[in-house]
Design an enzyme around this catalytic site. Sequence first.
Site, PDB file in Angstrom:
ATOM      1  N   GLU A 154      43.097  39.824  34.048  1.00  0.00           N
ATOM      2  CA  GLU A 154      42.166  38.487  34.535  1.00  0.00           C
ATOM      3  C   GLU A 154      40.922  38.661  33.488  1.00  0.00           C
ATOM      4  OE1 GLU A 154      42.459  38.646  38.582  1.00  0.00           O
ATOM      5  OE2 GLU A 154      40.343  39.006  38.597  1.00  0.00           O
TER       6      GLU A 154
ATOM      7  N   ASP B  80      45.987  42.550  45.425  1.00  0.00           N
ATOM      8  CA  ASP B  80      45.231  42.688  44.287  1.00  0.00           C
ATOM      9  C   ASP B  80      44.298  43.874  44.554  1.00  0.00           C
ATOM     10  OD1 ASP B  80      43.433  42.412  42.355  1.00  0.00           O
ATOM     11  OD2 ASP B  80      42.808  40.269  42.672  1.00  0.00           O
TER      12      ASP B  80
ATOM     13  N   TRP C  13      33.668  45.960  41.479  1.00  0.00           N
ATOM     14  CA  TRP C  13      33.972  45.127  42.775  1.00  0.00           C
ATOM     15  C   TRP C  13      35.313  44.688  43.109  1.00  0.00           C
ATOM     16  CZ3 TRP C  13      34.829  39.338  42.144  1.00  0.00           C
ATOM     17  CH2 TRP C  13      34.806  38.908  43.275  1.00  0.00           C
TER      18      TRP C  13
ATOM     19  N   ARG D 173      47.638  38.769  32.680  1.00  0.00           N
ATOM     20  CA  ARG D 173      47.067  37.805  33.723  1.00  0.00           C
ATOM     21  C   ARG D 173      45.822  37.168  33.014  1.00  0.00           C
ATOM     22  NH1 ARG D 173      47.039  36.692  38.400  1.00  0.00           N
ATOM     23  NH2 ARG D 173      44.578  36.892  38.925  1.00  0.00           N
TER      24      ARG D 173
ATOM     25  N   ARG E 204      49.826  36.367  47.981  1.00  0.00           N
ATOM     26  CA  ARG E 204      49.265  37.694  47.791  1.00  0.00           C
ATOM     27  C   ARG E 204      48.845  37.775  49.166  1.00  0.00           C
ATOM     28  NH1 ARG E 204      43.385  38.108  44.771  1.00  0.00           N
ATOM     29  NH2 ARG E 204      42.537  37.519  46.702  1.00  0.00           N
TER      30      ARG E 204
ATOM     31  N   TYR F 221      36.929  42.996  49.302  1.00  0.00           N
ATOM     32  CA  TYR F 221      37.304  42.028  48.407  1.00  0.00           C
ATOM     33  C   TYR F 221      38.403  41.177  48.989  1.00  0.00           C
ATOM     34  CZ  TYR F 221      39.880  39.785  44.914  1.00  0.00           C
ATOM     35  OH  TYR F 221      40.536  38.417  44.190  1.00  0.00           O
TER      36      TYR F 221
ATOM     37  N   GLU G  66      48.131  44.174  41.494  1.00  0.00           N
ATOM     38  CA  GLU G  66      47.200  43.639  40.523  1.00  0.00           C
ATOM     39  C   GLU G  66      46.092  44.481  40.180  1.00  0.00           C
ATOM     40  OE1 GLU G  66      46.468  39.574  41.170  1.00  0.00           O
ATOM     41  OE2 GLU G  66      44.557  39.681  40.350  1.00  0.00           O
TER      42      GLU G  66
ATOM     43  N   GLU H  30      49.045  31.847  39.423  1.00  0.00           N
ATOM     44  CA  GLU H  30      48.209  31.971  40.513  1.00  0.00           C
ATOM     45  C   GLU H  30      47.549  30.618  41.072  1.00  0.00           C
ATOM     46  OE1 GLU H  30      44.699  34.469  40.297  1.00  0.00           O
ATOM     47  OE2 GLU H  30      44.387  34.691  42.408  1.00  0.00           O
TER      48      GLU H  30
ATOM     49  N   HIS I 255      42.114  45.161  42.412  1.00  0.00           N
ATOM     50  CA  HIS I 255      40.574  44.612  42.031  1.00  0.00           C
ATOM     51  C   HIS I 255      40.106  45.644  41.238  1.00  0.00           C
ATOM     52  CE1 HIS I 255      37.370  41.529  41.934  1.00  0.00           C
ATOM     53  NE2 HIS I 255      38.591  40.346  41.824  1.00  0.00           N
TER      54      HIS I 255
END
Length: 402
Positions: A262, A210, A402, A283, A147, A159, A236, A339, A212
Site C-alpha cells: 500500500e 493488517d 506505525w 496492494r 479485516r 493500529y 498484510e 479494500e 502494518h
Amino acid sequence: MKIESAKLIICSPDRNFVTLKIVTDEGIYGLGDATLNGRELAVASYLTEHVLPCLIGRDPFQIEDIWQYLYRGAYWRRGPVTMSAIAAVDMALWDIKGKALNTPVYNLLGGKSREGVLVYTHANGSDIAEAVDSVQRHAAEGYLAVRAQSGVPGVASSYGVPKSGKPYEPAERGLPSESLWSTEKYLNFVPKLFDAVRKACGEDLHLLHDVHHRLTPIEAARLGKALEPYHLFWMEDPTPAENQEAFRLIREHTVTPIATGEVFNSFWDAHDLIRNQWIDYLRMTIVHGGGITALKKAADFAAVYQVRTGFHGATDLSPVTMAAALHFGLAIHNFGIQEHMPHTKLMDEVFPHAYSFNAGYMYPGDAPGLGVEIDEALAAKYPYQRAYLPIARKLDGTLTDW
Ligand code: EZ4
Ligand code: CO
C-alpha cells in the site's frame, strides 16, 4: 480534442482530499485523485507548479505518451509525491476518454472479467469481544470478507482501533499523535483474537489482518505460522518492504498468504516480491502507484506469477480512486479483492458516484468514464486542514513503524 485547462480542488469534508479536474476544449472534463495522506499540499504544489502547465494544448487521448512525458520527462523518477501527481493526471485522462467514447472505463481496459468486485471491510474493537461483535455485524451487512483488528491488552492504543467507537480513520487534524507498541504482547495476543473470531463466525467468512509493517521477518514468520489454523485470506504488510528479500524468510516458514504494497509507488518496489512469488497480493494503489496506466502493467506482470491484486482502499483514497479501482478490478483477470472502508456521508455528498455495494461485492456502475462527480460548491465549504498520520513508539520510547 485538446486539454484547455486544469485545476485542483482541495477540500476537507471530514478529511483532506486533493482532486484534479482537467477540462477539454469540447467541454468534457475528467477527475483524478491526488491525495497523499498527511502530505497533501506537496502533491498539489507539484501538480500546480510543474505538471499542469505542461498539459495545456495536449491531446487527452494520448494517455500513454503523457504518462511517459511526466515520468521519463521529469528526469527525477518515482517517489510518492511524483507518482501521485502522475496518477491524478492519468485517472482524469481515462475519465475523459470514457466520457468521450460514451463508455465506462472498464470497457477501455478489456471489458468485464467478472460481474462484481469482491471487497473486504474493516472490523475492530478495543478487545476480543468487541472485535468479534464487529466482524459479525459486518458479515450481517453482507460482507464476505472482513479485516479484524483489536486492541492489545497492555498496549494503550493499537493500529486500526479507533478511540471513541467511531469508524477507524487513519488521519488526525493537528500534529501527529503518538501511539505505543509492544511486539511481544501483540504476537501472543493475535492468535487468540482469530481463534475467537473463527469460532464465532464459522469457516466460510474470509478473514484478513493488517500487521502494518510492525514485525521483523522472523516475528512475522511466527505470526503467519500461528495463524495457519484460522486460514486467513491474507496477512498484510507483515514487515517493511524496502528490502524486498525480507519476505523470502517469511515465505519459507508459513503458508498464510501475504499481501503488501500500500505504500509502494513504483512497479520496481514490487518487482522482486512478484517474480520470486514471495507475496500473493499486491496492494499498490492507483493513486499512489502512478495511475491506471502504471498499475495495468504491474498487474499484468503479477499475473504471470499468479500474484493477484488487493488494492488499498482506506478513506484517504478518494471516491475517484475507489471508482478507478472498481473499473480496474472488474476488468483485469488477476483481480483478488478490493479494500472498502466506506466514506462518510459528507464525503459521498461531495463526490456523488455511480458505484455501489451489494451483498459483498461492489459495482462501478455503467456511467461513462469513472462515474464520479465533484460538487465544487459543497467542497468549497470545507477548506483544507492540516492533518497527519500518527507515529508509534515502543514501550521504551523508541520510534517504530506505525
Ligand atoms: O494506514 O490508509 O490497510 N489499510 C491501511 C490504512 C493506512 C492508511 C494510510 O493513509 O493500512 O489504514
Ligand atoms: Co494496510
